[in-house]
Design a protein around this motif. Structure first.
Motif, PDB file in Angstrom:
ATOM      1  N   PHE A 152      -5.607   1.621  -1.167  1.00  0.00           N
ATOM      2  CA  PHE A 152      -5.028   2.608  -2.080  1.00  0.00           C
ATOM      3  C   PHE A 152      -6.115   3.284  -2.911  1.00  0.00           C
ATOM      4  CE2 PHE A 152      -3.468   3.294  -6.493  1.00  0.00           C
ATOM      5  CZ  PHE A 152      -2.669   4.391  -6.239  1.00  0.00           C
ATOM      6  N   TYR A 153      -7.068   2.510  -3.428  1.00  0.00           N
ATOM      7  CA  TYR A 153      -8.159   3.091  -4.209  1.00  0.00           C
ATOM      8  C   TYR A 153      -8.910   4.146  -3.394  1.00  0.00           C
ATOM      9  CZ  TYR A 153      -7.559  -1.109  -7.115  1.00  0.00           C
ATOM     10  OH  TYR A 153      -7.044  -2.112  -7.900  1.00  0.00           O
ATOM     11  N   LEU A 197       2.575   2.259  -3.303  1.00  0.00           N
ATOM     12  CA  LEU A 197       1.682   2.905  -4.270  1.00  0.00           C
ATOM     13  C   LEU A 197       1.405   4.355  -3.883  1.00  0.00           C
ATOM     14  CD1 LEU A 197      -0.856  -0.012  -4.866  1.00  0.00           C
ATOM     15  CD2 LEU A 197       0.736   0.928  -6.557  1.00  0.00           C
ATOM     16  N   HIS A 207      -4.405  -2.797  -2.137  1.00  0.00           N
ATOM     17  CA  HIS A 207      -4.923  -2.116  -3.323  1.00  0.00           C
ATOM     18  C   HIS A 207      -6.268  -1.453  -3.040  1.00  0.00           C
ATOM     19  CE1 HIS A 207      -2.384  -3.730  -6.882  1.00  0.00           C
ATOM     20  NE2 HIS A 207      -1.653  -3.624  -5.790  1.00  0.00           N
ATOM     21  N   SER A 259      -6.314   7.323  -2.838  1.00  0.00           N
ATOM     22  CA  SER A 259      -5.372   7.776  -3.869  1.00  0.00           C
ATOM     23  C   SER A 259      -5.662   9.204  -4.339  1.00  0.00           C
ATOM     24  CB  SER A 259      -5.390   6.825  -5.069  1.00  0.00           C
ATOM     25  OG  SER A 259      -6.689   6.711  -5.615  1.00  0.00           O
ATOM     26  N   ARG A 267       0.833  -1.217   0.000  1.00  0.00           N
ATOM     27  CA  ARG A 267       0.000   0.000   0.000  1.00  0.00           C
ATOM     28  C   ARG A 267       0.861   1.258   0.000  1.00  0.00           C
ATOM     29  NH1 ARG A 267      -2.818   2.608   5.157  1.00  0.00           N
ATOM     30  NH2 ARG A 267      -0.569   2.776   5.532  1.00  0.00           N
ATOM     31  N   ASP A 288       2.149  -6.118  -8.920  1.00  0.00           N
ATOM     32  CA  ASP A 288       1.615  -6.524  -7.622  1.00  0.00           C
ATOM     33  C   ASP A 288       0.686  -7.731  -7.775  1.00  0.00           C
ATOM     34  OD1 ASP A 288       2.973  -4.410  -6.545  1.00  0.00           O
ATOM     35  OD2 ASP A 288       1.196  -3.274  -5.938  1.00  0.00           O
ATOM     36  N   GLY A 289      -0.114  -7.722  -8.848  1.00  0.00           N
ATOM     37  CA  GLY A 289      -1.005  -8.854  -9.107  1.00  0.00           C
ATOM     38  C   GLY A 289      -0.230 -10.140  -9.351  1.00  0.00           C
ATOM     39  N   ILE A 348      -2.224  -8.144  -0.202  1.00  0.00           N
ATOM     40  CA  ILE A 348      -2.028  -7.318  -1.389  1.00  0.00           C
ATOM     41  C   ILE A 348      -3.365  -6.782  -1.889  1.00  0.00           C
ATOM     42  CG2 ILE A 348      -1.262  -7.308  -3.803  1.00  0.00           C
ATOM     43  CD1 ILE A 348       0.887  -9.324  -3.009  1.00  0.00           C
ATOM     44  N   MET A 397       0.861  -1.921 -10.423  1.00  0.00           N
ATOM     45  CA  MET A 397      -0.258  -2.692  -9.893  1.00  0.00           C
ATOM     46  C   MET A 397      -0.369  -4.045 -10.584  1.00  0.00           C
ATOM     47  SD  MET A 397      -3.032   0.378  -9.306  1.00  0.00           S
ATOM     48  CE  MET A 397      -4.148  -0.568  -8.298  1.00  0.00           C
TER      49      MET A 397
END
Length: 339
Positions: free
Chosen positions: A290-291, A241, A287, A294, A238, A264-265, A283, A261
């Motif tokens: 982060f969404y 990013l 994400h 951000s 996190r 990361d996947g 993970i 990203m």
């Protein structure tokens, strides 16, 4: 104002203080030593008062993690230089002298890292910082002496003084004026990669980050949060990013973040095939977090970002595909790092 303040962040770490505080007190004659306590519930404060009365104590209001813990404590510490030292660090004789000399001679140098070796295996570099840090284009950090899981033996190959991109938070020297001008560590990070973010912001302001091999410390590492802990995975993914959103050059910003990203996947899928389901979930959680924040981080961007922030394009490709596992295999440090 003190010339240098050695500040140790503590949370329920009386056993670590018993083991490591003596070396800091013994070899830091020119510094004032502080313990910044994150509202410990163990016997930490009583231990310090009874055994090290010269050590000053700053008590924070709660366990605010690494970032806010230091930010809160340093508001109450008046010194020209802050030495932020993990509680699981053993220092060596005259460890402060080369650092002070460098700050005195090089006014543009704002941050310095010493050589960090492994306390458990003192011939090898330590994971958290080695001989100083860099990042690739997609924000993956690596160190001289440590690339992903490969740790180098210290054979004197990094006995130099060179510019870095980031210095390890395990033992982190910074001019207090620069620290406060930059607003300190990003408190949303809580812990992990906040020192890389701070160094990146310092570089964007024209400051220099350096490594000084004349100062040597030994770090246990993972004393508060083990390397395999899913919470550490969450924070690292996190925070990386968030750091990219704040500090990347405007050109290519969204492409770099999107590609990161994707990587990361791939990492999450790899954890899945290894049966490390908690890390895959960490993970995904990173994400999602982060969404949610951000857009607010886009507003934290400054007007200027350095263009050449990375040393190699993809350390992931070089390490996992090209099988280059040692720092000097990847590039010649004399050509790529300013001495």
């Amino acid at each position: 104002m003190d010339k240098i303040a050695v500040v140790i962040l503590n949370w329920n770490g009386v056993k670590l203080l018993e083991q490591f505080l003596p070396s800091v007190v013994q070899f830091s004659e020119c510094a004032q030593i502080y313990v910044a306590d994150n509202a410990s519930t163990d016997d930490s404060i009583n231990f310090i008062k009874q055994n090290f009365p010269s050590v000053k104590i700053v008590v924070n209001s709660g366990n605010h993690g690494f970032a806010k813990g230091y930010n809160d404590a340093l508001q109450h510490i008046d010194a020209e230089i802050y030495a932020l030292v993990n509680s699981d660090i053993e220092v060596t004789e005259k460890w402060l002298n080369p650092i002070i000399e460098t700050f005195d001679k090089e006014k543009q140098t704002a941050v310095i890292q010493p050589k960090i070796l492994d306390f458990k295996n003192k011939e090898y570099f330590e994971y958290a910082g080695g001989a100083g840090g860099f990042i690739d284009k997609y924000g993956f950090p690596f160190c001289r002496g440590r690339i992903f899981e490969t740790i180098e033996k210290d054979n004197g190959q990094y006995d130099d003084n060179c510019e870095l991109f980031w210095a390890s938070g395990a033992c982190f020297f910074i001019r207090s004026e620069v620290y406060h001008d930059l607003g300190g560590f990003d408190e949303t990070f809580f812990a992990h990669q906040e020192e890389i973010d701070l160094c990146w912001r310092a570089a964007n302001e024209g400051h220099i980050i350096k490594y000084n091999s004349g100062s040597v410390v030994y770090h246990v590492g993972g004393a508060t949060l083990q390397q395999g802990n899913p919470k550490k995975t969450y924070l690292n993914f996190r925070n990386s990013l968030l750091m990219l959103v704040k500090n990347l050059p405007k050109k290519g910003l969204f492409f770099v973040i999107f590609f990161r990203m994707v990587l990361d996947g791939i990492a999450g899928t790899r954890f899945l095939t290894q049966g490390k389901f908690q890390h895959t979930f960490a993970i995904l959680k990173a994400h999602f977090s982060f969404y949610c924040i951000s857009l607010s981080y886009l507003r934290k961007r400054k007007d200027f970002q350095i263009q050449q922030y990375y040393t190699v394009k993809s350390i992931v490709f070089l390490y996992y595909i090209k099988k280059l596992t040692v720092f000097k295999e990847i590039f010649n440090s004399n050509q790529n790092i300013k001495n």
